[in-house]
Scaffold this active site. Sequence first.
Site, PDB file in Angstrom:
ATOM      1  CB  THR A   1      -7.417  -8.431  -7.782  1.00 36.42           C
ATOM      2  OG1 THR A   1      -6.992  -7.126  -8.231  1.00 36.42           O
ATOM      3  CG2 THR A   1      -8.068  -8.330  -6.416  1.00 36.42           C
TER       4      THR A   1
ATOM      5  CG  ASP B   1     -11.499  -5.826 -15.880  1.00 33.78           C
ATOM      6  OD1 ASP B   1     -11.197  -4.672 -15.486  1.00 33.78           O
ATOM      7  OD2 ASP B   1     -11.543  -6.147 -17.080  1.00 33.78           O
TER       8      ASP B   1
ATOM      9  CE1 TYR C   1      -0.724   6.700 -13.927  1.00 33.77           C
ATOM     10  CE2 TYR C   1       0.702   8.469 -13.165  1.00 33.77           C
ATOM     11  CZ  TYR C   1       0.207   7.188 -13.027  1.00 33.77           C
ATOM     12  OH  TYR C   1       0.624   6.391 -11.982  1.00 33.77           O
TER      13      TYR C   1
ATOM     14  CE  LYS D   1      -2.596   6.296 -10.561  1.00 33.66           C
ATOM     15  NZ  LYS D   1      -3.036   5.111  -9.786  1.00 33.66           N
TER      16      LYS D   1
END
Length: 268
Positions: free
Chosen positions: A33, A52, A144, A148
Amino acid sequence: MKSKTVLITGGSSGIGKAIGTYLTTKGHIVYGTTRNISKYPDFVAFSLLEMDVREPKSILLAVSELIKKEGRLDVLINNAGVGITGPLEETPNIEILKAFDTNFNGPLNVIKTVLPQMRIQNSGLVINITSIAGYMGLPYRGIYSATKGALEIITESLRLETREFGIQVTCIAPGDFATNIASGRYHAPVKEGSPYQKVYSKTLTTIDNHVEAGGNPLEVAKLVDEIMNTEYPKIHYKVGSFMQKFSVILKRILPDKWYEQLLLNYSN
Protein backbone atom coordinates in the site's frame (compact mmCIF):
# COMPACT_ATOMS: atom_id res chain seq x y z
CA MET A 1 5.10 -23.80 1.18
CA LYS A 2 1.69 -23.02 -0.28
CA SER A 3 1.39 -19.57 -1.87
CA LYS A 4 -0.15 -16.99 0.47
CA THR A 5 -1.87 -13.67 -0.12
CA VAL A 6 0.03 -10.93 1.70
CA LEU A 7 -0.81 -7.28 2.42
CA ILE A 8 2.04 -4.94 3.36
CA THR A 9 1.26 -1.40 4.48
CA GLY A 10 3.86 1.14 3.43
CA GLY A 11 5.03 -1.22 0.71
CA SER A 12 6.29 1.24 -1.89
CA SER A 13 9.75 1.82 -0.40
CA GLY A 14 12.20 0.89 2.32
CA ILE A 15 11.61 -2.17 4.47
CA GLY A 16 8.10 -2.69 3.08
CA LYS A 17 9.32 -2.85 -0.51
CA ALA A 18 12.17 -5.18 0.47
CA ILE A 19 9.72 -7.54 2.19
CA GLY A 20 7.28 -7.49 -0.73
CA THR A 21 9.95 -8.06 -3.36
CA TYR A 22 11.45 -10.97 -1.44
CA LEU A 23 8.10 -12.65 -0.74
CA THR A 24 7.22 -12.34 -4.43
CA THR A 25 10.32 -14.34 -5.33
CA LYS A 26 9.04 -17.01 -2.94
CA GLY A 27 5.83 -17.34 -4.97
CA HIS A 28 3.48 -15.39 -2.72
CA ILE A 29 0.77 -13.01 -3.98
CA VAL A 30 1.83 -9.64 -2.60
CA TYR A 31 -0.04 -6.35 -2.33
CA GLY A 32 1.65 -3.27 -0.95
CA THR A 33 0.00 0.00 0.00
CA THR A 34 0.92 3.62 -0.50
CA ARG A 35 -0.90 6.85 0.31
CA ASN A 36 -0.58 8.19 -3.24
CA ILE A 37 -0.39 5.53 -5.93
CA SER A 38 0.04 8.14 -8.70
CA LYS A 39 3.61 8.71 -7.46
CA TYR A 40 4.57 5.18 -8.53
CA PRO A 41 3.50 4.77 -12.18
CA ASP A 42 6.47 2.50 -12.94
CA PHE A 43 6.27 0.33 -9.81
CA VAL A 44 6.41 -3.31 -10.97
CA ALA A 45 7.84 -5.23 -8.00
CA PHE A 46 4.34 -6.31 -6.91
CA SER A 47 0.78 -4.94 -6.87
CA LEU A 48 0.12 -1.62 -5.14
CA LEU A 49 -3.11 -0.43 -3.53
CA GLU A 50 -3.85 3.12 -2.44
CA MET A 51 -4.35 3.29 1.32
CA ASP A 52 -3.87 5.87 4.04
CA VAL A 53 -3.66 4.05 7.37
CA ARG A 54 -4.90 7.22 9.08
CA GLU A 55 -8.25 6.96 7.24
CA PRO A 56 -10.54 4.00 8.14
CA LYS A 57 -12.54 4.43 4.93
CA SER A 58 -9.36 4.24 2.86
CA ILE A 59 -8.35 1.06 4.70
CA LEU A 60 -11.74 -0.55 4.11
CA LEU A 61 -11.67 0.22 0.38
CA ALA A 62 -8.19 -1.23 -0.10
CA VAL A 63 -8.82 -4.38 1.93
CA SER A 64 -12.16 -4.94 0.19
CA GLU A 65 -10.47 -4.61 -3.22
CA LEU A 66 -7.82 -7.14 -2.30
CA ILE A 67 -10.33 -9.69 -0.97
CA LYS A 68 -12.54 -9.20 -4.03
CA LYS A 69 -9.58 -10.01 -6.29
CA GLU A 70 -8.02 -12.85 -4.31
CA GLY A 71 -10.85 -14.23 -2.17
CA ARG A 72 -8.71 -14.34 0.96
CA LEU A 73 -6.01 -12.61 2.98
CA ASP A 74 -3.45 -14.79 4.73
CA VAL A 75 -0.84 -12.36 6.05
CA LEU A 76 -1.00 -8.71 7.13
CA ILE A 77 2.32 -6.94 7.63
CA ASN A 78 1.81 -3.61 9.40
CA ASN A 79 4.88 -1.75 8.19
CA ALA A 80 3.70 1.82 7.47
CA GLY A 81 5.19 4.31 9.90
CA VAL A 82 6.79 7.71 10.35
CA GLY A 83 9.77 8.94 12.31
CA ILE A 84 9.69 11.85 14.72
CA THR A 85 12.43 13.53 16.74
CA GLY A 86 12.63 16.44 19.10
CA PRO A 87 12.82 17.47 22.75
CA LEU A 88 9.52 16.49 24.36
CA GLU A 89 9.09 20.02 25.67
CA GLU A 90 9.44 21.54 22.21
CA THR A 91 7.63 18.98 20.03
CA PRO A 92 4.26 20.38 18.85
CA ASN A 93 1.24 18.44 20.10
CA ILE A 94 -0.15 18.20 16.57
CA GLU A 95 2.99 16.36 15.43
CA ILE A 96 2.79 14.00 18.40
CA LEU A 97 -0.81 13.15 17.49
CA LYS A 98 0.15 12.63 13.82
CA ALA A 99 2.88 10.19 14.83
CA PHE A 100 0.51 8.15 16.99
CA ASP A 101 -2.12 8.26 14.25
CA THR A 102 0.25 6.65 11.75
CA ASN A 103 2.38 4.40 13.97
CA PHE A 104 -0.25 3.14 16.41
CA ASN A 105 -3.84 3.99 15.47
CA GLY A 106 -3.14 3.18 11.81
CA PRO A 107 -1.92 -0.39 12.33
CA LEU A 108 -4.72 -0.99 14.84
CA ASN A 109 -7.35 0.14 12.33
CA VAL A 110 -5.89 -2.07 9.60
CA ILE A 111 -5.98 -5.02 12.00
CA LYS A 112 -9.63 -4.30 12.85
CA THR A 113 -10.45 -4.30 9.13
CA VAL A 114 -8.76 -7.61 8.26
CA LEU A 115 -9.79 -9.66 11.30
CA PRO A 116 -13.33 -10.48 10.06
CA GLN A 117 -11.90 -12.06 6.89
CA MET A 118 -9.28 -14.00 8.84
CA ARG A 119 -11.98 -15.30 11.19
CA ILE A 120 -14.01 -16.53 8.22
CA GLN A 121 -10.89 -18.40 7.02
CA ASN A 122 -10.14 -19.61 10.56
CA SER A 123 -6.54 -18.67 9.80
CA GLY A 124 -4.30 -15.67 9.37
CA LEU A 125 -1.05 -14.08 10.46
CA VAL A 126 -0.51 -10.48 11.58
CA ILE A 127 3.07 -9.18 11.75
CA ASN A 128 3.51 -5.74 13.30
CA ILE A 129 6.76 -3.99 12.39
CA THR A 130 7.78 -2.08 15.51
CA SER A 131 11.29 -0.99 16.47
CA ILE A 132 14.04 -1.78 18.94
CA ALA A 133 13.53 1.87 19.95
CA GLY A 134 10.15 0.76 21.31
CA TYR A 135 11.92 -1.05 24.16
CA MET A 136 13.55 2.05 25.60
CA GLY A 137 12.99 5.77 26.12
CA LEU A 138 15.60 7.27 23.82
CA PRO A 139 16.49 10.95 24.24
CA TYR A 140 14.90 13.17 21.59
CA ARG A 141 13.10 10.14 20.15
CA GLY A 142 10.66 9.62 23.01
CA ILE A 143 7.50 9.97 20.91
CA TYR A 144 8.72 7.47 18.32
CA SER A 145 9.72 5.05 21.07
CA ALA A 146 6.30 5.45 22.69
CA THR A 147 4.37 4.73 19.47
CA LYS A 148 6.38 1.59 18.77
CA GLY A 149 6.31 0.43 22.38
CA ALA A 150 2.52 0.76 22.36
CA LEU A 151 2.31 -1.40 19.23
CA GLU A 152 4.44 -4.06 20.94
CA ILE A 153 1.99 -4.20 23.87
CA ILE A 154 -1.05 -4.32 21.58
CA THR A 155 0.55 -7.28 19.81
CA GLU A 156 0.62 -9.18 23.11
CA SER A 157 -3.05 -8.41 23.80
CA LEU A 158 -4.19 -9.26 20.28
CA ARG A 159 -2.48 -12.67 20.36
CA LEU A 160 -4.56 -13.66 23.36
CA GLU A 161 -7.82 -12.32 21.92
CA THR A 162 -7.51 -13.96 18.49
CA ARG A 163 -5.92 -17.30 19.35
CA GLU A 164 -9.26 -19.15 19.38
CA PHE A 165 -9.93 -18.02 15.78
CA GLY A 166 -6.79 -19.61 14.34
CA ILE A 167 -5.15 -16.18 13.92
CA GLN A 168 -1.52 -15.70 14.93
CA VAL A 169 0.02 -12.36 15.84
CA THR A 170 3.65 -11.38 16.28
CA CYS A 171 5.92 -8.38 15.91
CA ILE A 172 9.36 -7.66 14.50
CA ALA A 173 11.47 -4.92 16.06
CA PRO A 174 14.14 -3.74 13.58
CA GLY A 175 17.18 -1.74 14.57
CA ASP A 176 18.77 0.70 12.12
CA PHE A 177 18.45 -0.20 8.45
CA ALA A 178 19.54 1.73 5.39
CA THR A 179 16.22 3.13 4.16
CA ASN A 180 14.75 6.52 3.27
CA ILE A 181 13.02 6.91 6.66
CA ALA A 182 15.19 9.91 7.52
CA SER A 183 13.82 11.92 4.59
CA GLY A 184 10.25 11.54 5.83
CA ARG A 185 10.92 11.99 9.53
CA TYR A 186 9.47 14.98 11.36
CA HIS A 187 12.20 16.93 13.12
CA ALA A 188 11.20 19.47 15.72
CA PRO A 189 13.27 22.51 14.71
CA VAL A 190 16.56 23.16 16.45
CA LYS A 191 15.75 26.47 18.14
CA GLU A 192 18.38 29.13 18.52
CA GLY A 193 18.92 29.73 22.22
CA SER A 194 17.00 26.61 23.27
CA PRO A 195 18.43 24.80 26.32
CA TYR A 196 18.36 21.66 24.15
CA GLN A 197 20.00 23.24 21.07
CA LYS A 198 23.52 21.84 21.37
CA VAL A 199 22.72 18.27 22.40
CA TYR A 200 19.65 17.90 20.17
CA SER A 201 21.53 19.14 17.10
CA LYS A 202 24.31 16.63 17.77
CA THR A 203 21.75 13.85 18.31
CA LEU A 204 20.12 14.52 14.93
CA THR A 205 23.46 13.99 13.19
CA THR A 206 24.03 10.79 15.15
CA ILE A 207 20.57 9.44 14.24
CA ASP A 208 21.08 10.03 10.52
CA ASN A 209 24.55 8.45 10.64
CA HIS A 210 23.12 5.34 12.29
CA VAL A 211 20.49 4.98 9.54
CA GLU A 212 23.01 5.52 6.73
CA ALA A 213 25.28 2.86 8.24
CA GLY A 214 22.35 0.52 8.87
CA GLY A 215 21.89 -3.02 7.65
CA ASN A 216 20.26 -4.32 4.49
CA PRO A 217 16.43 -4.39 4.72
CA LEU A 218 16.64 -7.83 3.12
CA GLU A 219 17.43 -9.12 6.63
CA VAL A 220 13.94 -8.10 7.74
CA ALA A 221 12.39 -9.66 4.63
CA LYS A 222 14.08 -12.98 5.30
CA LEU A 223 12.87 -12.95 8.91
CA VAL A 224 9.30 -12.33 7.71
CA ASP A 225 9.59 -15.33 5.40
CA GLU A 226 10.94 -17.43 8.27
CA ILE A 227 8.00 -16.43 10.49
CA MET A 228 5.53 -17.26 7.72
CA ASN A 229 7.04 -20.75 7.66
CA THR A 230 6.87 -21.15 11.44
CA GLU A 231 3.93 -23.09 12.82
CA TYR A 232 3.86 -21.22 16.12
CA PRO A 233 5.61 -17.83 15.87
CA LYS A 234 7.11 -16.22 18.95
CA ILE A 235 5.59 -13.05 20.38
CA HIS A 236 8.57 -10.78 19.74
CA TYR A 237 11.42 -10.86 17.22
CA LYS A 238 14.38 -8.48 16.96
CA VAL A 239 16.53 -7.88 13.90
CA GLY A 240 19.54 -5.60 13.61
CA SER A 241 23.12 -5.32 14.76
CA PHE A 242 24.32 -7.43 17.68
CA MET A 243 24.57 -4.42 20.00
CA GLN A 244 21.09 -3.16 19.11
CA LYS A 245 19.54 -6.54 19.90
CA PHE A 246 21.75 -6.98 22.96
CA SER A 247 20.61 -3.58 24.28
CA VAL A 248 17.15 -5.06 24.91
CA ILE A 249 18.70 -7.83 27.01
CA LEU A 250 20.87 -5.34 28.88
CA LYS A 251 17.79 -3.37 29.90
CA ARG A 252 16.46 -6.46 31.67
CA ILE A 253 19.65 -7.21 33.56
CA LEU A 254 21.38 -3.88 34.26
CA PRO A 255 20.43 -1.47 37.06
CA ASP A 256 18.26 1.32 35.65
CA LYS A 257 20.83 4.08 36.09
CA TRP A 258 23.58 2.01 34.44
CA TYR A 259 21.33 1.40 31.47
CA GLU A 260 20.41 5.08 31.32
CA GLN A 261 24.09 6.01 31.10
CA LEU A 262 24.59 3.43 28.33
CA LEU A 263 21.82 5.08 26.30
CA LEU A 264 23.33 8.52 26.81
CA ASN A 265 26.73 7.28 25.64
CA TYR A 266 25.19 5.62 22.56
CA SER A 267 23.10 8.67 21.64
CA ASN A 268 26.02 11.03 21.93
